[in-house]
Enzyme design. Structure first.
Site, PDB file in Angstrom:
ATOM      1  N   ARG A  57       0.802  -1.223   0.000  1.00  0.00           N
ATOM      2  CA  ARG A  57       0.000   0.000   0.000  1.00  0.00           C
ATOM      3  C   ARG A  57       0.832   1.269   0.000  1.00  0.00           C
ATOM      4  O   ARG A  57       0.631   2.163  -0.810  1.00  0.00           O
ATOM      5  CB  ARG A  57      -0.927   0.045   1.225  1.00  0.00           C
ATOM      6  CG  ARG A  57      -2.269  -0.578   1.024  1.00  0.00           C
ATOM      7  CD  ARG A  57      -2.785  -1.072   2.342  1.00  0.00           C
ATOM      8  NE  ARG A  57      -1.872  -2.088   2.815  1.00  0.00           N
ATOM      9  CZ  ARG A  57      -1.939  -3.368   2.467  1.00  0.00           C
ATOM     10  NH1 ARG A  57      -2.879  -3.775   1.678  1.00  0.00           N
ATOM     11  NH2 ARG A  57      -1.054  -4.230   2.905  1.00  0.00           N
ATOM     12  N   THR A  58       1.759   1.344   0.953  1.00  0.00           N
ATOM     13  CA  THR A  58       2.477   2.610   1.087  1.00  0.00           C
ATOM     14  C   THR A  58       3.325   2.867  -0.157  1.00  0.00           C
ATOM     15  O   THR A  58       3.318   3.962  -0.719  1.00  0.00           O
ATOM     16  CB  THR A  58       3.352   2.593   2.358  1.00  0.00           C
ATOM     17  OG1 THR A  58       2.533   2.185   3.443  1.00  0.00           O
ATOM     18  CG2 THR A  58       3.940   3.957   2.644  1.00  0.00           C
ATOM     19  N   LYS A  87      25.936  -4.782   0.552  1.00  0.00           N
ATOM     20  CA  LYS A  87      27.397  -4.873   0.519  1.00  0.00           C
ATOM     21  C   LYS A  87      28.030  -4.098   1.670  1.00  0.00           C
ATOM     22  O   LYS A  87      29.221  -3.836   1.678  1.00  0.00           O
ATOM     23  CB  LYS A  87      27.925  -4.319  -0.804  1.00  0.00           C
ATOM     24  CG  LYS A  87      27.371  -4.997  -2.025  1.00  0.00           C
ATOM     25  CD  LYS A  87      28.043  -4.420  -3.272  1.00  0.00           C
ATOM     26  CE  LYS A  87      27.156  -4.492  -4.484  1.00  0.00           C
ATOM     27  NZ  LYS A  87      27.606  -3.585  -5.532  1.00  0.00           N
ATOM     28  N   ARG A 109      11.380   3.719   3.612  1.00  0.00           N
ATOM     29  CA  ARG A 109      10.924   2.795   4.654  1.00  0.00           C
ATOM     30  C   ARG A 109      12.124   1.962   5.069  1.00  0.00           C
ATOM     31  O   ARG A 109      12.847   1.430   4.219  1.00  0.00           O
ATOM     32  CB  ARG A 109       9.817   1.891   4.129  1.00  0.00           C
ATOM     33  CG  ARG A 109       9.536   0.734   5.090  1.00  0.00           C
ATOM     34  CD  ARG A 109       8.291  -0.028   4.738  1.00  0.00           C
ATOM     35  NE  ARG A 109       7.098   0.758   5.040  1.00  0.00           N
ATOM     36  CZ  ARG A 109       5.860   0.242   5.010  1.00  0.00           C
ATOM     37  NH1 ARG A 109       5.674  -1.025   4.683  1.00  0.00           N
ATOM     38  NH2 ARG A 109       4.827   1.004   5.298  1.00  0.00           N
ATOM     39  N   HIS A 137       4.959   6.018  11.572  1.00  0.00           N
ATOM     40  CA  HIS A 137       4.478   5.908  10.197  1.00  0.00           C
ATOM     41  C   HIS A 137       3.559   7.106   9.964  1.00  0.00           C
ATOM     42  O   HIS A 137       2.337   6.964   9.886  1.00  0.00           O
ATOM     43  CB  HIS A 137       3.726   4.586  10.043  1.00  0.00           C
ATOM     44  CG  HIS A 137       3.470   4.162   8.629  1.00  0.00           C
ATOM     45  ND1 HIS A 137       3.572   5.016   7.562  1.00  0.00           N
ATOM     46  CD2 HIS A 137       3.107   2.957   8.118  1.00  0.00           C
ATOM     47  CE1 HIS A 137       3.274   4.355   6.447  1.00  0.00           C
ATOM     48  NE2 HIS A 137       2.997   3.105   6.767  1.00  0.00           N
TER      49      HIS A 137
END
Ligand code: NCD
Length: 313
Positions: A57-58, A87, A109, A137
């Site tokens: 969704r986000t 890495k 995120r 959030h």
């Protein structure tokens, strides 16, 4: 630079303006496609989505929000595996480099709390926090409050029952803070087993501001008076593997099905940030109070308005 990092940064005038604009976007999409005039408010501007944790969704609502207002969008999903952090590169180095390629905004995120703030400290362009571990959030909180407004018609004096994983659910931490900052006199009932109780710093936030709240294990106690019922998933990925089974069992004990729906007011609204597991039964989807799919849709209109605000000249 207009970073969006934490829900504490929002106030009511900001919300009013944002939801007004989000409402205009929503209305446009209510028209059939052939009668919908395209908008190019951010024509040619570039959005980069950097996602170190899974998201549907986000990530997609940001991408589509950008595309619908003329932006170009580049996404790294599963950056944990596919970006050069695998890495050993640090988050700061990644942001330093990506922001030097001159995108207009970076949506991030990450699994660590505070990641968005660390990113903002080194970025040359605005950073939007799309979830930082068990932290916050903020754009989900905007989506949630907009949903309450559109479904109920008001934001003040709300009685809100919040259930599920209150310890690690970042949407809960952000929603609580933004309700306190932006809405008059919210009252909270937190429903969870003791092992998933509301995170201490969020409780302290409420106490410092003299906000009324109760904690209970009983849905029967909390649901009947609530105007808004906000249910959440246990954040299994944030617990050690050996504890997950125990939490999955709890999900079933705190599930909303037809019986629990009967406890709720006729004018209540049932919300969930999604994805859901067993804590909300698909049996309740058809009930008009179940707003979670509309909530997900509204999230895109909110993000369209938010991108416009972040990049306002
Ligand atoms: C939430 C999240 O990522 O915190 N999902 C979302 O963005 N709508 C909720 C969750 O994962 O449980």
């Amino acid at each position: 630079m207009r970073h969006i990092l934490r829900s504490q940064q929002f106030d009511r005038p900001f919300l009013d303006k944002l939801f007004q604009r989000a409402g205009e976007h929503r209305q446009r999409f209510a028209k059939p496609r052939r009668r919908r005039s395209p908008i190019y408010s951010l024509q040619g501007r570039i959005l980069v989505n950097l996602f170190w944790e899974p998201s549907t969704r986000t990530r997609l609502s940001f991408a589509l929000a950008g595309l619908h207002i003329g932006m170009k969008v580049e996404t790294t999903e599963n950056a944990e595996e596919f970006s050069s952090t695998v890495k050993g590169g640090s988050l700061e180095d990644e942001i330093h480099v990506v922001s030097s390629y001159h995108p207009d905004v970076i949506v991030i995120r990450h699994k660590s709390e505070g990641a968005a703030e660390r990113a903002a400290a080194v970025s040359q362009v605005p950073i939007i926090n799309a979830g930082d571990g068990a932290g916050e959030h903020p754009t989900q909180a905007l989506t949630d409050l907009c949903t309450v407004l559109w479904e109920k018609g008001y934001l003040d004096g709300l009685r809100v029952a919040i259930g599920g994983d209150l310890a690690k659910g970042r949407t809960v931490h952000s929603l609580v803070r933004s309700l306190v900052n932006c809405c008059e006199d919210p009252k909270f009932a937190f429903v969870s087993p003791p092992s998933l109780h509301l995170k201490e710093d969020t409780k302290a936030y409420l106490r410092e501001r003299g906000v009324c709240f109760s904690e209970t294990e009983s849905m029967r106690e909390a649901l009947p008076s609530a105007d808004v019922v906000y249910w959440t998933r246990v954040q299994l990925e944030r617990y050690p593997v050996e504890e997950r089974q125990q939490y999955e069992d709890l999900t079933r004990q705190y599930a909303i099905g037809i019986k629990e729906l009967e406890l709720m007011r006729d004018d209540a609204v049932l919300m969930h940030p999604l994805p859901r597991n067993e804590e909300v039964s698909p049996d309740v989807d058809a009930d008009p109070r179940a707003a979670y799919f509309r909530q997900a849709e509204y999230g895109m209109y909110v993000r369209m308005a938010l991108l416009e605000w972040v990049l306002e000249e």
